[in-house]
Design a protein around this motif. Structure first.
Motif, PDB file in Angstrom:
ATOM      1  N   PRO A  82       7.540   4.905   0.770  1.00 46.21           N
ATOM      2  CA  PRO A  82       6.431   5.825   0.516  1.00 46.21           C
ATOM      3  C   PRO A  82       6.399   6.252  -0.950  1.00 46.21           C
ATOM      4  CG  PRO A  82       8.215   6.973   1.612  1.00 46.21           C
ATOM      5  CD  PRO A  82       8.601   5.515   1.589  1.00 46.21           C
ATOM      6  N   GLY A  83       5.202   6.519  -1.432  1.00 47.23           N
ATOM      7  CA  GLY A  83       5.024   7.002  -2.801  1.00 47.23           C
ATOM      8  C   GLY A  83       3.868   7.972  -2.873  1.00 47.23           C
ATOM      9  N   ALA A  84       3.878   8.801  -3.899  1.00 46.33           N
ATOM     10  CA  ALA A  84       2.795   9.769  -4.088  1.00 46.33           C
ATOM     11  C   ALA A  84       2.737  10.136  -5.556  1.00 46.33           C
ATOM     12  CB  ALA A  84       3.011  11.018  -3.240  1.00 46.33           C
ATOM     13  N   ALA A  85       1.535  10.409  -6.054  1.00 44.04           N
ATOM     14  CA  ALA A  85       1.381  10.768  -7.461  1.00 44.04           C
ATOM     15  C   ALA A  85       0.048  11.431  -7.687  1.00 44.04           C
ATOM     16  CB  ALA A  85       1.501   9.529  -8.352  1.00 44.04           C
ATOM     17  N   VAL A  86      -0.010  12.212  -8.761  1.00 45.26           N
ATOM     18  CA  VAL A  86      -1.282  12.755  -9.236  1.00 45.26           C
ATOM     19  C   VAL A  86      -1.993  11.633  -9.991  1.00 45.26           C
ATOM     20  CG1 VAL A  86      -2.380  14.483 -10.710  1.00 45.26           C
ATOM     21  CG2 VAL A  86      -0.318  15.076  -9.414  1.00 45.26           C
ATOM     22  N   ILE A  87      -3.281  11.483  -9.720  1.00 48.23           N
ATOM     23  CA  ILE A  87      -4.031  10.325 -10.198  1.00 48.23           C
ATOM     24  C   ILE A  87      -5.077  10.745 -11.238  1.00 48.23           C
ATOM     25  CG2 ILE A  87      -5.610   8.485  -9.474  1.00 48.23           C
ATOM     26  CD1 ILE A  87      -2.743   8.106  -8.492  1.00 48.23           C
ATOM     27  N   ASP A  88      -5.239   9.878 -12.224  1.00 48.10           N
ATOM     28  CA  ASP A  88      -6.348  10.036 -13.168  1.00 48.10           C
ATOM     29  C   ASP A  88      -7.569   9.393 -12.520  1.00 48.10           C
ATOM     30  OD1 ASP A  88      -8.208  10.059 -15.162  1.00 48.10           O
ATOM     31  OD2 ASP A  88      -6.919   9.127 -16.674  1.00 48.10           O
TER      32      ASP A  88
END
Length: 735
Positions: A82-88
Motif C-alpha cells: 500500500p502507498g499514499a501521498a499528497v498529489i499535485d
C-alpha cells in the motif's frame, strides 16, 4: 441570579474551558497551514482529468480524496504494497507524504477527549456547555453593565481587570458561542444522539459486467469539478461486478466501470448539509480564515479567566458579605445600590441587616440589575446612589437611568432615593438627584422624599433610617461598620515646602513604593499599577471618611507623589504636612479613569492652580513620547508657591512640556489662570480646533471661571464646552 450563574460556571470549569480554548486555538492553525502548503487544483479541472493523471503515475490507485483545504490525497497498491501521498493535481505526481501529523493527532485527542476516550468526550462536552452558559450570561451582564444593547461598545471606566474582562468579552463572545454550540452538536452526533439523516443510494442490482472504460469517457466524472469532490473510490481490480463510488458536496453516486453510466444517485439531505456546515464552522476545515478568527477569539478565554478571578477576588474585598439576602422575586423590600468605591454597599448592608431584623424579606442588588418585572412581591424599593465624577453614574449603576426612562410601566411599590456625596464637589449627589427626578417624571409613587448624605455621615444616615422606620411602622436598629479598602503603609522619602509667605503652607510629598505582591503586579491591583491623576486615600484618625488626593506620579516613576495644602482644622492635611522623612502613613489607591490624558498624539491643554498642578505635573513628567502639552498654571507669588518650578525647565528641554503660561494673583497686576486663557484665546481656540484635549484640576471656583472663559473662546469656533465633554475632550478633577 445571572451574575451567580456566570461566576460559578466560570470558577468550576475554568481549567477545563482553558484546555478546551487553548487546544482549539492551536488546532485552528492547521487548516490554514494545510491550505497554504497544499497544491491547489486549477479552476475548471474535472474529476475525470484528475483521476487520469493520478492513474497514469500510480496505476494501482484505489481511492482519491479531496480535503476541505483543497489538498488531494491518493491511495494505491503497488505490487501488493500500500502507498499514499499528497498529489499535485496539475501532474498527478507525489509532492508530500500523506502520513498523519503527530502534533495534530495529539492536539485533536486532547481537545476532543483529554486522551480519556468516551469519558473524556463527555467531560469536554461539559466544558463546551459551561462555555456556552458563560457566553450567554456574559452577554446579559455586559448589556446590563453598559446600559443596553445600543451601548455595547461604549467606553468603559473602572479597574483594569474589569475593563479588560468586558472589552475581551464584547469582542470574543460571538465566536465563543459559535464554537461551543458547534462542539455540543458534534458531541451529540458522535454519541448518536442526533437523527441519522444520511442518504446513500441503493447498490445497483445489475451492472454491465464490462471493465476498462476510460475515465474521461464517464460523463459524471467529466462533469464534476474537482472543487466539489470529496472522494472517488475505484472498483476492486478483477471484479467486474464492482463499481466506482463518487462522493461530492452534492451527494453520492455509483458508476458502471465498463460503460461509465450513472447507476444510482442520492443527494445530500438537509441534515447532512447542516452537519457539514457545523463541522466546517467548528474545525475551520474549508473555512481557514474563519477558523483562525475563532482560534484568536478562543485565546480570550484564559485572559477572561484570569481577569474574572481578579474581579471575583476584588469584589469579595470591596463589598460586605450580605447574609440572608433574599431573591429579588420574593423580597418585600428591594435595595438597589449605585457605588463606585464600595462605601455605599456598606450602608446598604447595614440597612439590610436592620430591615431583616425587623422581620422584612430584603434583597440587595446593583442598580445596573434594575428590572421592574422582577419586583412583583416588593412593597417598597429603596435606591442608595453615589455619584461618580461630574454627575455620572457609578460603576454598579450603569444603565439604570436608561432602563428607567425606557420602562413603560413603573413598579407598583413606592420608591425612596438616598444620595451619597461630598458637598465640596460641584456635582454633589447629582446622579442620585437625576434618579429621583426621572422617577418623579415617570410618576413612580414616592415612599420618602429625596434625601442626601454628606461625607458618609453616620448621624445623617441614622436620622434618615429612623424616618424610614416610622414610615414602615417599625423601629430600625443600626450597627454600621464602614467598608474600608485594603490599605498599605507608605514611608515618606522627601518633602519640599512652599507657600509660607502667602499663608498657604503647601508641600510636595514623595513616598516610597510599598512592596507589592506578585498577584497584584500581574493584575494591576492595589499599588501594582497606577498613573498620574489616580487618587490616593488617607483615612484620618477619628473619621470614617477618607480624604482623597490626586497623584502627581505614575508607577513607572518609581515613587508616589502628592501635593498637599494645609487647611485650618483639616485632619488629613494637618497630618500629612506634619510628616518628616521616615514617617509613615496608611493609605489606599483608587483609580480615576475619568481623568486620564487618553491615547493618541493630539495636543493637551492642562489648566490648574495651586495644588491642582499635582496630577498635571505628573502628566508632563510621564510624557516620554513628547506629545504637545500646553500648561496654564496659576499661583500667588513665584517666590513662594511656584510648585515644580525647579523641574519645569528640564521638562521643557526634554520636550515633555511644549509651553508654560503662568498667572500670578498677588503681583502688581493680579492675574488669574482664567485671565491667562483669555489673553491667549487665539492659540487656545486653534489648539482645540486641532483636536486638543482640555484637562482642568483645582478648586471648583477656578474650574467654573475656566469653563466660562472657554465658553467665550469657543463661541467663534462653532464648538461648545458640552460638545467637548461628550467627545471626552474636556475633563475636570475639581475639589
Amino acid at each position: 441570579m445571572i451574575r451567580a450563574l456566570h461566576r460559578w460556571a466560570g470558577l468550576l470549569a475554568l481549567v477545563l474551558i482553558g484546555v478546551l480554548a487553548l487546544s482549539g486555538a492551536a488546532l485552528s492553525v492547521f487548516p490554514a497551514a494545510e491550505r497554504l502548503a497544499a497544491p491547489q487544483a486549477a479552476a475548471g479541472l474535472t474529476v475525470a482529468t484528475l483521476a487520469e493523471r493520478i492513474r497514469a503515475v500510480h496505476p494501482g490507485v484505489e481511492q482519491i480524496r479531496r480535503a476541505p483545504s483543497g489538498r488531494i490525497t491518493a491511495y494505491w497498491f503497488d505490487q501488493g504494497v500500500p502507498g499514499a501521498a499528497v498529489i499535485d493535481p496539475a501532474t498527478g505526481e507525489r509532492v508530500a507524504s500523506a502520513g498523519p501529523n503527530r502534533t495534530l493527532r495529539w492536539l485533536t485527542s486532547l481537545h476532543r477527549s483529554l486522551f480519556l476516550g468516551d469519558g473524556g468526550r463527555i467531560a469536554m462536552a461539559a466544558g463546551a456547555l459551561a462555555m456556552l452558559v458563560l457566553s450567554l450570561s456574559g452577554i446579559a451582564l455586559v448589556a446590563r453593565h453598559v446600559g443596553g444593547w445600543r451601548r455595547w461598545f461604549i467606553r468603559l471606566n473602572g479597574p483594569l481587570a474589569g475593563r479588560l474582562h468586558t472589552e475581551i468579552a464584547r469582542i470574543a463572545v460571538a465566536g465563543l458561542i459559535l464554537s461551543s454550540t458547534t462542539a455540543l452538536w458534534m458531541t451529540a452526533s458522535t454519541f448518536d444522539l442526533l437523527p441519522d439523516g444520511g442518504a446513500t443510494p441503493a447498490l445497483p442490482a445489475e451492472v454491465s459486467g464490462e471493465t476498462g472504460s476510460a475515465l474521461d469517457g464517464m460523463p459524471t466524472l467529466r462533469q464534476t469539478p474537482v472543487s466539489e469532490l470529496r472522494e472517488v473510490s475505484f472498483p476492486y481490480s478483477g471484479d467486474a461486478t464492482d463499481v466506482f463510488t463518487l462522493r461530492t458536496d452534492r451527494g453520492t453516486g455509483y458508476l458502471d466501470q465498463g460503460t461509465g453510466a450513472l447507476l444510482g444517485w442520492a443527494d445530500l439531505t438537509g441534515w447532512e448539509r447542516m452537519s457539514k456546515i457545523i463541522y466546517m464552522l467548528h474545525t475551520g476545515q474549508g473555512a481557514a480564515v474563519l477558523g483562525l478568527l475563532l482560534g484568536v477569539l478562543a485565546l480570550g478565554v484564559p485572559a477572561m479567566g484570569a481577569t474574572g478571578v481578579a474581579i471575583w477576588l476584588a469584589g469579595g474585598r470591596g463589598r460586605p458579605r450580605i447574609r440572608r439576602n433574599q431573591p429579588a422575586s420574593r423580597a418585600d423590600t428591594v435595595l438597589l445600590v449605585g457605588s463606585e468605591g464600595g462605601s455605599t454597599w456598606g450602608f446598604a448592608a447595614t440597612l439590610h441587616a436592620a430591615l431583616t431584623k425587623a422581620g422584612l424579606r430584603v434583597h440587595v442588588g446593583p442598580m445596573s440589575a434594575f428590572a421592574p418585572h422582577r419586583y412583583e412581591a416588593a412593597r417598597r424599593i429603596v435606591v442608595l446612589a453615589a455619584t461618580y465624577g461630574d454627575g455620572a453614574a457609578p460603576t454598579s449603576a450603569r444603565g439604570f437611568l436608561d432602563r428607567l426612562n425606557a420602562a413603560e410601566v413603573m413598579p407598583h411599590a413606592p420608591l425612596a432615593v438616598l444620595g451619597f456625596g461630598d458637598r465640596s464637589f460641584p456635582a454633589y449627589c447629582a446622579f442620585a438627584e437625576a434618579v429621583a427626578s426621572s422617577a418623579q417624571a415617570k410618576h413612580w409613587p414616592e415612599l420618602l422624599p429625596f434625601h442626601t448624605i454628606d461625607r458618609q455621615s453616620l448621624q445623617e444616615f441614622a436620622r434618615w433610617v429612623r424616618s424610614l422606620g416610622r414610615t414602615l411602622g417599625c423601629d430600625l436598629e443600626l450597627s454600621h461598620r464602614p467598608v474600608l479598602p485594603m490599605t498599605r503603609t507608605l514611608t515618606l522619602l522627601s518633602r519640599r515646602d512652599y507657600g509660607a509667605e502667602v499663608d498657604a503652607p503647601t508641600a510636595i510629598l514623595r513616598f516610597a513604593l510599598p512592596p507589592v505582591p506578585l498577584w497584584q503586579r500581574l493584575t494591576g491591583g492595589g499599588f501594582g499599577r497606577f498613573t498620574a491623576g489616580d487618587l490616593i486615600g488617607i483615612l484620618p484618625e477619628g473619621s470614617p471618611v477618607p480624604r482623597l488626593y490626586s497623584l502627581a506620579s505614575g508607577r513607572r516613576d518609581g515613587f508616589i507623589e502628592i501635593v498637599v495644602r494645609k487647611h485650618p482644622g483639616g485632619l488629613a492635611s494637618s497630618r500629612l504636612t506634619a510628616l518628616e522623612p521616615g514617617d509613615t502613613v496608611t493609605a489606599f489607591l483608587r483609580r480615576n479613569p475619568g481623568f486620564r490624558t487618553g491615547s493618541g498624539h493630539g495636543p493637551l491643554i492642562l489648566i490648574g492652580a495651586g495644588t491642582g498642578i499635582g496630577p498635571l505635573a505628573g502628566f508632563v513628567r510621564g510624557n516620554a513620547g513628547r506629545r504637545p502639552i500646553h500648561l496654564f498654571f496659576g499661583m500667588r507669588r513665584p517666590s513662594s508657591d511656584f510648585l515644580y518650578g525647579d523641574e519645569i525647565p528640564a521638562w521643557q528641554l526634554q520636550g515633555r512640556l511644549t509651553r508654560l503660561v503662568t498667572a500670578v494673583s498677588r503681583g502688581t497686576r493680579p492675574r488669574y489662570v482664567q485671565d491667562a486663557l483669555r489673553d491667549d484665546a487665539g492659540e487656545v481656540a486653534r489648539l482645540i480646533g486641532n483636536g486638543a484635549r482640555v484637562m482642568v484640576c483645582g478648586g471648583r471656583e477656578m474650574a467654573a471661571g475656566v469653563a466660562d472663559v472657554l465658553t467665550e473662546i469657543l463661541a467663534s469656533t462653532g464648538l461648545t464646552l458640552e460638545a467637548l465633554k461628550v467627545e471626552g475632550r474636556y475633563v475636570e478633577d475639581v475639589y
